[in-house]
Enzyme design. Sequence first.
Site, short mmCIF file in Angstrom:
data_model
loop_
_atom_site.label_atom_id
_atom_site.label_comp_id
_atom_site.label_asym_id
_atom_site.label_seq_id
_atom_site.Cartn_x
_atom_site.Cartn_y
_atom_site.Cartn_z
N GLU A 1 -6.03 -0.14 -7.17
CA GLU A 1 -4.98 0.74 -7.70
C GLU A 1 -3.99 -0.14 -8.46
OE1 GLU A 1 -4.11 4.74 -5.08
OE2 GLU A 1 -3.39 2.87 -4.26
N ASN B 1 -3.50 6.40 -0.51
CA ASN B 1 -2.91 6.52 0.81
C ASN B 1 -2.06 7.77 0.96
OD1 ASN B 1 -4.13 4.36 1.97
ND2 ASN B 1 -2.47 2.91 1.57
N HIS C 1 -2.98 -2.94 -5.84
CA HIS C 1 -3.33 -2.55 -4.47
C HIS C 1 -4.83 -2.67 -4.25
CE1 HIS C 1 -3.46 0.77 -1.19
NE2 HIS C 1 -3.47 -0.43 -0.67
N SER D 1 0.81 -1.21 0.00
CA SER D 1 0.00 0.00 0.00
C SER D 1 0.85 1.27 0.00
CB SER D 1 -0.98 0.01 1.17
OG SER D 1 -0.50 -0.72 2.24
#
Length: 683
Positions: free
Chosen positions: A445, A483, A433, A412
């Site tokens: 992702e 993130n 991800h 991540s």
Amino acid sequence: MTAINPVTDLDRDGTVAVITLNNPPVNALSERVREGLIAALRDAEADSAVRATLLICAGRTFIAGADISEFDKKLTGASLRDVQDAMDAAKKPIVVAIHGTALGGGLETAMCGHYRVAVPSARLGQPEVALGLVPGAGGTQRLPRLIGVEKALEMVTDGKPISAAHGLALGLLDALMPEQDLKAGALAFTRQLLADGKGIRRTRDRNEKVAGISPQIFSDFRASHNFRGFEAPGEAIKCVEAATTMPFDQALELESRIFLACKDSLQSKAQRYAFFAERKAGKIPGLADDTPVQPVAKMGVIGAGLMGGGIATVFANAGLPVTIVETDATALARGLDTVKSNYESSVKRGRISEEDARARFARITGTLALEDLADRDLIVEAVFENMDVKKEVFARLEKIARPGAILASNTSYLNIDEIAAVTSRPDHVLGLHFFSPAPVMKLLEIVRGAKTSDAVLATAMKLAKAVGKVGVLAGNAHGFIGNRILSQRQSAANRLVVEGASPYAVDKALTNFGFPMGPFAMADLAGLDLGWNAAQSHGETLRDVFCEAGRRGQKTKAGFYDYDAARKPSPSAAAEKLIDDFRAKKNVTPRAIGEDEIRERLLLPMINEGAKILMEGKASRASDIDIVWLYGYGWPAYRGGPMFYADSLGLDAVIAGLTKYGLSPAPLLEELAAKGQRISDFA
Ligand code: 3H9
């Protein structure tokens, strides 16, 4: 066959006029379709040899709705209402034959037919609420007349399509046709109608199911549904209620007024933007549509923890066999047990059948030998989030995986290029991800390394769609898109609490905004000790303090909140004491912070970070950032995502807000504001 116009044909089969619409890709009701349909209906009516009309579509689906791309333009040509008036005025029966999806204006048009037939795989729905709209072409009036008020309320407020079998049972359809030959079946059905002497049967005149309905049904329905800030479902209820209290035409006028008001609302604009943003996300700039993709049929997952098990479930659900590898037997058994019990609870909740659950679970094979991944086409590593551990796994995998296999990391935050560098095939390495819980969250992702090949990216994008995810391409940067922006929000949230806000007020500012949960509830859910290192912890951050005190989130029944046995959160005096002590240690005198300031200080830095991501080219377009936040982090759909939200505030206001809170606006924001451009259009 007569071509009425480029998208409408009129043909005659004996005494049946056959109108065929062909407006790829989804036969949306664009101006030409509406015009063509009216002209074809008129010709069929005027032809004395015609005794009935069949409406059918070419291509992959029946009409999937009004043409959403026309909603921001001025209406030209015939309206959908004109089409429907022509159908209602017909003196000869109209049969509508459905395959694929009859959605929105498509279903509304079908309901103007006198009879409806469909293939078993067809799906029928009024999904307008997903676009912030109510059905605007009689859906709220004709649907309850066909299937009853209660079921209609459900369909117009949840927007979910139903199966053809269900449609038949409810009275929305009159018959099911053979899957392979809809036209022949529908023609035979039409001829039988004529032979039986059946004539027109206008839905608008069928009042039995809307007469004598108690208003209590509507108040009960409202009381038992929470639409979480979405306005359209409540408006749709009003329209269905009108079907039971007003004459048809008057209620239709009301529906039309409400539809237009919704169409102009910011909520609908945001949701329509999101609809097209989702579809754009699937297109990678610079990659031709015909970029060859690799076949991926056999999957591998490394790690049977929460993420690994979830990812294996995603593949198994999509019909792909998965081998899942763990290092020790206990962890493997625990991981597989969790997957199994999740399937069992899906069965209990009626989401899937027992047989289906068994078949899905049977696609997952556990093993302790990495060598068992030798024949896999795509392998996702989901081990502990630590660079050395990941490198070691990839170095071993490199020797085991077959040439051409795609090697993905579910990291991540970590650098994909560094991971790829331990292999001799960095062109076949990328980040995939997934978000937790993987079977539920729609976002994937797709992280492009410096050397990831186009074919591998195209394959990943196609795989995302095949397993029911929305793939978004992200550049290789710490935390990628989602993130990276989340980190900004979390830092702001922590600062707010240190300055004096309670974690509950911070969370509330975001739930009031429309998020399902705030940053502290989310941190408790994920576990405060995720990525925390006990050996290096010296009470320097709020997280250190909480983890050191054993308050590590939901799993310890204590974090920023206290949790009862059912994991229901409540504010915690112990947590507040830890925060007070931390403030005292840092010599902070707490001050009251209002909700507006909390919201602005949480959201403006997210917008700013999004602008930086765009400047660095780590997202292909602003709308991709919005899709990441809509599908990965619960950003409320009716606010369109952080970039769309920035435009709805106005970029000048965003810049002023950032400056007010001592933050430097990203140059891209300044540049776009100076040019009077929108950031959500940036690509
Ligand atoms: C409505 O009907 C209002 C009425 O009540 C009242 C009116 C007065 N319009 O999704 P895909 C495009 S509101 C324009 O990738 P799939 C889409 O952008 C409407 N374009 O395919 C894409 O273009 P591109 C109610 C549309 O097979 C291409 O078609 N209806 C529309 O995965 C392929 O789409 C809905 O909300 C449209 N209505 O899924 C249904 N629909 O290739 C919306 C699609 O350039 N549509 N496009 O990117 C869907 O749910 C899915 O597209 C569908 C097919 C299930 C049909």
